[in-house]
Structures are given as structure tokens and as C-alpha cells.
Motif scaffolding. Structure first.
Motif, PDB file in Angstrom:
ATOM      1  N   ILE A   2      -7.373  -1.707  -6.444  1.00 42.68           N
ATOM      2  CA  ILE A   2      -6.684  -2.991  -6.373  1.00 42.68           C
ATOM      3  C   ILE A   2      -7.042  -3.832  -7.596  1.00 42.68           C
ATOM      4  O   ILE A   2      -8.117  -3.683  -8.177  1.00 42.68           O
ATOM      5  CB  ILE A   2      -7.040  -3.779  -5.087  1.00 42.68           C
ATOM      6  CG1 ILE A   2      -8.524  -4.180  -5.075  1.00 42.68           C
ATOM      7  CG2 ILE A   2      -6.649  -3.019  -3.857  1.00 42.68           C
ATOM      8  CD1 ILE A   2      -8.860  -5.169  -3.987  1.00 42.68           C
ATOM      9  N   TYR A  56       0.824  -1.207   0.000  1.00 34.35           N
ATOM     10  CA  TYR A  56       0.000   0.000   0.000  1.00 34.35           C
ATOM     11  C   TYR A  56       0.860   1.260   0.000  1.00 34.35           C
ATOM     12  O   TYR A  56       0.507   2.258  -0.620  1.00 34.35           O
ATOM     13  CB  TYR A  56      -0.954  -0.027   1.201  1.00 34.35           C
ATOM     14  CG  TYR A  56      -1.969  -1.127   1.073  1.00 34.35           C
ATOM     15  CD1 TYR A  56      -3.136  -0.939   0.340  1.00 34.35           C
ATOM     16  CD2 TYR A  56      -1.736  -2.370   1.629  1.00 34.35           C
ATOM     17  CE1 TYR A  56      -4.061  -1.960   0.184  1.00 34.35           C
ATOM     18  CE2 TYR A  56      -2.650  -3.401   1.474  1.00 34.35           C
ATOM     19  CZ  TYR A  56      -3.805  -3.187   0.757  1.00 34.35           C
ATOM     20  OH  TYR A  56      -4.709  -4.208   0.587  1.00 34.35           O
ATOM     21  N   PRO A  63      -2.440  -4.002  -4.869  1.00 38.72           N
ATOM     22  CA  PRO A  63      -2.746  -2.563  -4.838  1.00 38.72           C
ATOM     23  C   PRO A  63      -2.097  -1.840  -6.013  1.00 38.72           C
ATOM     24  O   PRO A  63      -0.901  -2.001  -6.275  1.00 38.72           O
ATOM     25  CB  PRO A  63      -2.144  -2.105  -3.502  1.00 38.72           C
ATOM     26  CG  PRO A  63      -1.961  -3.353  -2.704  1.00 38.72           C
ATOM     27  CD  PRO A  63      -1.666  -4.436  -3.692  1.00 38.72           C
TER      28      PRO A  63
END
Length: 475
Positions: A111, A88, A118
Motif C-alpha cells: 500500500i 484490493y 493498495p
């Protein structure tokens, strides 16, 4: 004398005929024995052929080519101990040469749907107010409790003054499916209140149930404290005995993260009952006493982004607006979450859709979906089972998403399918191992490997030797 000679000649001819017949019988017997021997030895010869096989299978001539020279390229980075990445955080740092991305969403996350990679993130792990998390978790609790054909009574909690667009009559029964359409397509407050009161006899028990559901999904950043209402002062207009007595109305009713919201959404999409609703632009509901046309608040999104759009969800509160859109562009399936701190409904939706378009275009420029392995492709390494090498091939096609022009693979490792050790014989197409593909952003792909050949424990030639000793003329 003449008679005797004639008799001897006939006797000699008869004896010669008997000898010829006896030789012919022996010859046919030997031929029959040879045939039987070949029939018996055929499986043994096949075993020998399999044992000496190199394990490679023929490859189709026309297909999308996988990444060339993949395994040699991975040899430069095999230090798995240094592999500790935050996908992330990496997605948040993803940039594009075309410049900064101007999106007004306070929180966003994109995503890749199949492998949860991600692609773009902004404050994706920030815990914030989330009306959509409450909506989706409530829907999941409803399908856990009620079947498709169940009906529930709209009890005293419903309030047509607060929700004049989806009126319910207290004391009357309504199909659960009807209320779910109202909840997910129209974000109806009355549908929400009716389902809440049907699930639990008090707000306290309802909140406990929903927090338990979030914990079961391992969504520890999602917490529910009360039923979200349009405005805090609306609590005084509802059926007081059902509500929490000590709830501070200035406190957020539900909190979650963008990451958790997408997990709630994917669980909803895994349910046929809920996914049917989330894929709907509009729907005519008919029952014995109900006739209603449902039209999603996101109908504009279905119109703008067709045919790529697969499903969508939204929810709002006075100062928050959450939106999820799932798309499929040529096999590149992704889910986008955007959240805003605005109060005006129309401006929020229009701004969100404009932002989604820009976000979707940017992601398409940065990432691409590529064939990594095709079904039946021979894998470069072999498996050692009891001292014998077993050839491997890919069980199912593997595609993966990666930045344009980058391999994006950290390493590959073969893992056991289970704790039990493999033993011979190994049969062709038998699942024997799993390939763990680590990507550079910390995520992993799993791919099953199967045997490309049959390998038996041993090859027996005892009968062959015995036949040779008894019938050397045949062997």
C-alpha cells in the motif's frame, strides 16, 4: 496730512497681514481635514479593492508542475452513483507488460503509506494464521498500560529452555522497554511471555484484552485465541495455572488478514516508543544491571535496501513467517507485507527478501508518485457565500500515486468543513471547504481549501457622502 497718510498706510498693511494669516490658517485646516479624511477612507477603499478582486494569487515561477488541464479532463466522468470499486480487487488485477510476477508468498499486500492506496495485492483479505498480528497487537496493549520507565516482573511463565537466546530470570524485574526490544527486534518468546503475564493475570483475560484492542481499531477479521508458541506441544512446558484450560492446541493461536496486519503496523509506527524500535537495525541496551546488544533479525534487510528502508517487522511460527518492510523512495512511501507457509527460518527470510526486491521493482514500474496540487494554487471553482463568490486556493501540497501514464481520478467534489453554514465576512487564508478527490480504484484523497481573498458583508460609503456634502471642495 502727511502724518495721517502714513498712519492710514500702516493700518492698511496690518489689516492685509491679518487677512493673509487668516487665509493661510484656513488653507492648512483644509489640508489637515483632507489628510484625516484619506486616513479614515483608506480601509473602505481597501474593502472595495478586495471585493472587486478576482481572487487569484501569484504563483511561484519555479516548481514541479501539477497535472495540466486537470478539471476539464474530469468532466467526462461525473457519474458518482456508478462509483463502487474494490481497491484490493483492482490491486490484485494490476499487471505489467513485462510478464507475470514470480513470488512464492502465499499472501502479499503493498500500500501507499500516506493515502492507503493498495498498489499490489494477493489474497490480501484472506483470514489466515498470523503470528505478526499477535506481536504487534501485544505491543500496542503494552504501551497502553505501561509507561516508558515502568518495570515488570518476569513471572513463572517465562521459560529459558524454549528461548535460550533471550534468558529471563523468574521473579526479577525488567524494564518494559527492554522487553519490547526483545519482542519486536528478536521475536523473543520469553519477552512475549513476560509481557503477556504482566498485562493480565490469566491467558483468558489477556486474549479478551487483545481482542478488545483489535475491535477498537475496527479490525474485525483479527481474532486471538491463545499465546502463539513455537510448537503446540510446548504448552505443557509452561506455567499451567496461567494458561487456558480448554484451548485446543491444534487450533491457530491468532488469525488476521494482510490488510489488518498493516493497520496494526501503522498504529505501532504512530507511537514514538514503538516506531523507534521498528526503525532499528541494532541497538545497545544499557541499564543498571543490563548490558545487551540487540540486533534485528531483519538486519540483512536494512543492509540490502538502505537508504530507502525506514522500518521493518517480522514474526514466525513453526509453519508461518510474516514480514513487513516500509520504504521511502524519493517521497514515494509504501509498506509491503509478505506471508509464507514455511518452517525453515533461514530459507524463509532469504526467500522473503528476494521476493520483496522483485515486488518492489515491479511496483516502481507500474505506479508513480505525482504532484497534483501545490500549496497556494488557485482552484478553478469558487464558493458562493451569501450571494458573494469567494475564490479558493489549495491549503497544502497534494501528491498522489497512480498507474504510470494514467490520470486515475474519477471525480472531485467540494464538501463543507462542518455542519455550520459559512457566513460573511470571509478572511483571506481562512479554511472554508474540503476537496474530496475520488480515485478510480475506490480510494479517496482529502484536501483543504482556503479563501484566496477577503470578502466582507458590505462596503459602507456613508462617511464619504457626508464629507462630500460638507466639504465639496475636498471630494
Amino acid at each position: 496730512m502727511t502724518k495721517l497718510s502714513h498712519s492710514n498706510r500702516r493700518s492698511t498693511e496690518q489689516h492685509s497681514s491679518v487677512n493673509t494669516l487668516s487665509f493661510s490658517a484656513r488653507r492648512w485646516a483644509l489640508i489637515l481635514l483632507a489628510c484625516l479624511s484619506l486616513i479614515y477612507l483608506s480601509p473602505i477603499m481597501q474593502v472595495a479593492i478586495y471585493a472587486e478582486s478576482d481572487g487569484h494569487t501569484s504563483e511561484p515561477s519555479k516548481r514541479e508542475e501539477p497535472i495540466e488541464d486537470l478539471v476539464p479532463a474530469l468532466a467526462i466522468d461525473q457519474d458518482a452513483t456508478a462509483f463502487n470499486r474494490d481497491p484490493y480487487r483492482i490491486a490484485s488485477q494490476t499487471t505489467d507488460p513485462n510478464g507475470s510476477l514470480d513470488i512464492s508468498a502465499n499472501t502479499l499486500l503493498v500500500i501507499e503509506n500516506d493515502h492507503q492506496i493498495p498498489l499490489h495485492a494477493k489474497e490480501a483479505q484472506l483470514i489466515r494464521n498470523s503470528p505478526l498480528a499477535f506481536q504487534l497487537c501485544l505491543a500496542l496493549c503494552v504501551i497502553d498500560r505501561f509507561s516508558e520507565n515502568d518495570e515488570v516482573v518476569a513471572a513463572a511463565l517465562v521459560n529459558n529452555e524454549l528461548d535460550p537466546n533471550f534468558k529471563l530470570k523468574a521473579g526479577e524485574s525488567y524494564p518494559v522497554s527492554y522487553l519490547l526490544y526483545g519482542l519486536l527486534l528478536e521475536d523473543s518468546l520469553n519477552a512475549r511471555l513476560a509481557l503477556c503475564q504482566a498485562l493480565a493475570d490469566s491467558e483468558a483475560n489477556l486474549i479478551q484484552m487483545m481482542n478488545k484492542k483489535a475491535s477498537a481499531l475496527n479490525l474485525l477479521d483479527s481474532k486471538f485465541y491463545a499465546i502463539p508458541l513455537p510448537r503446540a506441544e510446548n504448552r505443557s512446558q509452561l506455567y499451567a495455572p496461567y494458561l487456558l484450560k480448554d484451548y485446543n492446541s491444534s487450533r491457530e493461536a491468532s488469525v488476521s488478514t494482510a490488510k489488518d496486519c498493516l493497520v496494526f503496523y501503522q498504529n505501532a509506527m504512530s507511537s514514538k516508543r514503538l516506531s523507534t524500535i521498528l526503525k532499528t537495525r541494532d541497538y545497545s541496551y544499557f541499564s543498571l544491571n543490563i548490558l545487551r546488544l540487540f540486533k534485528s533479525r531483519l538486519a540483512l534487510a536494512f543492509d540490502l535496501f538502505a537508504p530507502e528502508i525506514e522500518s521493518a517487522a517480522y514474526s514466525e511460527s513453526p509453519d508461518h513467517f510474516d514480514l513487513i518492510i516500509q520504504t521511502n523512495e524519493g517521497g514515494f512511501r509504501r509498506i509491503s507485507f509478505l506471508s509464507y507457509n514455511f518452517s525453515d527460518r533461514d530459507v524463509d527470510l532469504q526467500r522473503a527478501l528476494n521476493d520483496y526486491r522483485r515486488l518492489n521493482d515491479r511496483v516502481s514500474k507500474i505506479w508513480e508518485n505525482t504532484l497534483l496540487f501545490y500549496t497556494g494554487q488557485a482552484y478553478v471553482d469558487k464558493l458562493n457565500v451569501e450571494g458573494r463568490e469567494v475564490g479558493l486556493k489549495i491549503n497544502k501540497e497534494v501528491r498522489y500515486v497512480h498507474p504510470v501514464g494514467e490520470l486515475f481520478i474519477h471525480d472531485m467534489q467540494i464538501q463543507d468543513l462542518s455542519s455550520e453554514q459559512l457566513s460573511l465576512p470571509i478572511h483571506q487564508n481562512q479554511l472554508v471547504a474540503r476537496l474530496n478527490i475520488h480515485l478510480e480504484n475506490g480510494t479517496s484523497l482529502l484536501c483543504d481549501l482556503e479563501a484566496s481573498e477577503t470578502v466582507r458583508a458590505e462596503v459602507r460609503f456613508g462617511l464619504l457622502v457626508e464629507l462630500h456634502d460638507r466639504y465639496p471642495i475636498l471630494i
